[in-house]
Scaffold this active site. Structure first.
Site, short mmCIF file in Angstrom:
data_model
loop_
_atom_site.label_atom_id
_atom_site.label_comp_id
_atom_site.label_asym_id
_atom_site.label_seq_id
_atom_site.Cartn_x
_atom_site.Cartn_y
_atom_site.Cartn_z
N GLU A 165 0.80 -1.23 0.00
CA GLU A 165 0.00 0.00 0.00
C GLU A 165 0.83 1.28 0.00
OE1 GLU A 165 -3.05 -0.10 3.01
OE2 GLU A 165 -3.92 -1.95 2.22
N GLU A 372 -4.95 -8.77 0.77
CA GLU A 372 -5.58 -8.48 2.07
C GLU A 372 -7.08 -8.31 1.87
OE1 GLU A 372 -4.20 -5.13 4.39
OE2 GLU A 372 -2.11 -5.67 4.03
C1 FCB Z 1 -4.28 -2.14 5.45
C2 FCB Z 1 -2.89 -2.44 5.92
C3 FCB Z 1 -2.82 -3.50 6.98
C4 FCB Z 1 -3.97 -3.45 7.94
C5 FCB Z 1 -5.29 -3.34 7.21
C6 FCB Z 1 -6.50 -3.31 8.11
O1 FCB Z 1 -4.36 -0.82 5.03
O2 FCB Z 1 -2.08 -2.84 4.85
O3 FCB Z 1 -1.57 -3.38 7.62
O4 FCB Z 1 -3.78 -2.48 8.88
O5 FCB Z 1 -5.30 -2.22 6.40
#
Ligand code: FCB
Length: 470
Positions: A165, A372
């Site tokens: 990110e 994620e």
């Molecule tokens: C993302 C991050 C991760 C976590 C999630 C909830 O932005 O990459 O580290 O905090 O959100």
């Protein structure tokens, strides 16, 4: 009705170093920007820090056994740069490398595929003291660090992610300042975005030259699904385009197409002339990439702001008076209808489907990984014959609904190869501290005891059978 995932599809869990490791002074680790930030009063809820976190650094073997007991195929973790180079430069710290060698060997020994992220936000503090991501040298420093890590782990790790990110690193770190290092300057934010892009390309080259030939590379992007509030209103449509430019195409443009989008340069012309982009940078950034990693949680809705009320530019992130959206001051973020998770993020699996299909359409040469996805809920701990239990039906529902659209995207032709639940463990949720729990496994932050939630058992069943029951 049940949905079957393809045989080779990877079901994994994900974490990040600063969020789980603790052990911040162990074995020569240097300070990172998140140590400094979390120890600065007022920056993190309740004054929480990652000093102990889940104490994963000292509980590695138990956590590996926990993963093995879930039967997941893969584990996405990040490497803490300040364990490998305590000042961000110079010789490797052997003890730091040893930890990740033990992690990787422990995974492989248990039949779990390691997916290593080079950089998930813990920049060595001395590099920040020299300007951090607003400083060009930091990109070259990341490449040197990548070379060290590649030499040490490249024979065993076949799946690499450069950055996690970069939008958050650049725009929350240097724009709205709600993440470390807490800078609030739109020029620095755009400059940081470019240097992160450059770091991605240079690190990719350094790794590719060293690691096993069958290795696959990705970057994990939190691509924004931005919808115009009134789809037939040209102003709202243009507002969505603007956020897509500075939220998404600022990374996918240079990384996957070799250039910054013209509309982004025009939108931000009053902020910067982009003179920090040097000749040759775009060629360095535009490197072959096997996979796009997608981190997905929710969607946003925007309007062209009429100047009344607030433009709500920190929607979805910790409130700040500074904007994380350089050049987009006339875009207004609207509150999203529910349901919401504990983060206040709206639950909308259709956004994940849309993203996967868009990436598949626009970048057909890259395969996709959901690097994620997950949800924080206010888990209640109940007593099951003397041992704690968490019946997190809301999280199971969130995961099931999002995995359903992943299966749909695969059926519709998208080359999605895996899904990583965020997160294996409840952990340090950045500026929110320990209050937001994303884990499949509960962590009691007083005793550090781990308790698999119902969602962990549900996910283990899915990983075993590849069958998703509707
Ligand atoms: C993302 C991050 C991760 C976590 C999630 C909830 O932005 O990459 O580290 O905090 O959100």
């Amino acid at each position: 009705m049940s949905t079957t995932f393809p045989a080779g599809f990877l079901f994994g869990t994900a974490t990040a170093s600063y969020q789980i490791e603790g052990g911040v002074h162990e074995d020569g680790r240097g300070p990172s920007i998140w140590d400094t930030f979390s120890h600065t009063p007022g920056k993190v809820a309740h004054g929480d820090t990652g000093d102990v976190a889940c104490d994963h650094y000292h509980r590695l073997d138990d956590d590996l056994d926990l993963m093995a007991s879930l039967g997941v195929d893969a584990y996405r973790f990040s490497i803490a740069w300040p364990r490998i180079q305590p000042t961000g430069r110079g010789a490797a710290n052997r003890a730091g490398l040893d930890f990740y060698e033990r992690l990787v060997d422990g995974l492989l020994g248990r039949g779990i595929r390691p997916v290593a992220t080079l950089y998930h936000w813990d920049l060595p503090q001395p590099l920040q003291d020299a300007g951090g991501w607003a400083q060009r040298d930091t990109a070259y420093a990341l490449a040197d660090y990548a070379a060290i890590v590649g030499d040490a782990l490249g024979d065993r790790v076949a799946e690499w992610t450069t950055l996690n990110e970069p939008w958050c690193s650049a725009f929350l770190g240097y724009g709205s300042g709600v993440h470390a290092p807490g800078v609030t300057d739109p020029v620095s934010a755009l400059c940081a975005a470019h240097h992160l892009n450059l770091a991605h390309g240079l690190a990719l080259q350094a790794l590719r030259a060293r690691v096993r030939d069958d290795a696959r590379f990705s970057v994990a992007l939190n691509l924004h699904v931005v919808r115009p509030d009134r789809p037939d209103d040209a102003g709202d449509v243009d507002a969505a385009r603007q956020i897509d430019a500075v939220g998404n195409r600022v990374f996918t443009g240079p990384m996957l197409e070799g250039g910054y989008p013209d509309d982004l340069l025009a939108d931000t012309a009053a902020v910067t002339d982009w003179a920090f982009v040097h000749d040759g940078d775009l060629a360095d950034i535009h490197q072959p990439l096997e996979t796009i990693g997608i981190n997905y949680y929710s969607t946003s809705r925007v309007r062209r702001w009429d100047g009344t009320g607030s433009n709500n530019h920190s929607a979805g992130h910790n409130a700040s008076t500074a904007s994380p959206w350089p050049g987009a001051d006339t875009v207004q973020f609207l509150p999203q209808p529910g349901p919401h998770t504990e983060m206040g993020w709206n639950i909308d699996p259709s956004g994940l489907y849309e993203l996967l299909m868009r990436m598949h359409r626009e970048h057909p040469q890259q395969s996709l990984l959901v690097t994620e996805n997950g949800a924080a809920f206010a888990d209640a701990v109940t007593d099951a014959d003397g041992s704690p239990a968490v019946h997190d039906a809301d999280r199971v529902d969130y995961l099931r609904r999002h995995l359903t659209v992943v299966a749909q995207a695969i059926a519709d032709g998208a080359d999605v190869r895996g899904y990583f639940a965020w997160s294996l463990l409840d952990n340090f949720e950045w500026a929110y501290g320990y209050e937001k729990r994303f884990g499949l496994v509960r962590v009691d932050f007083d005793t550090l005891e781990r308790t698999p939630k119902d969602s962990a058992r549900w996910y283990a069943g899915l990983a075993r059978t590849h069958e998703l029951d509707a």
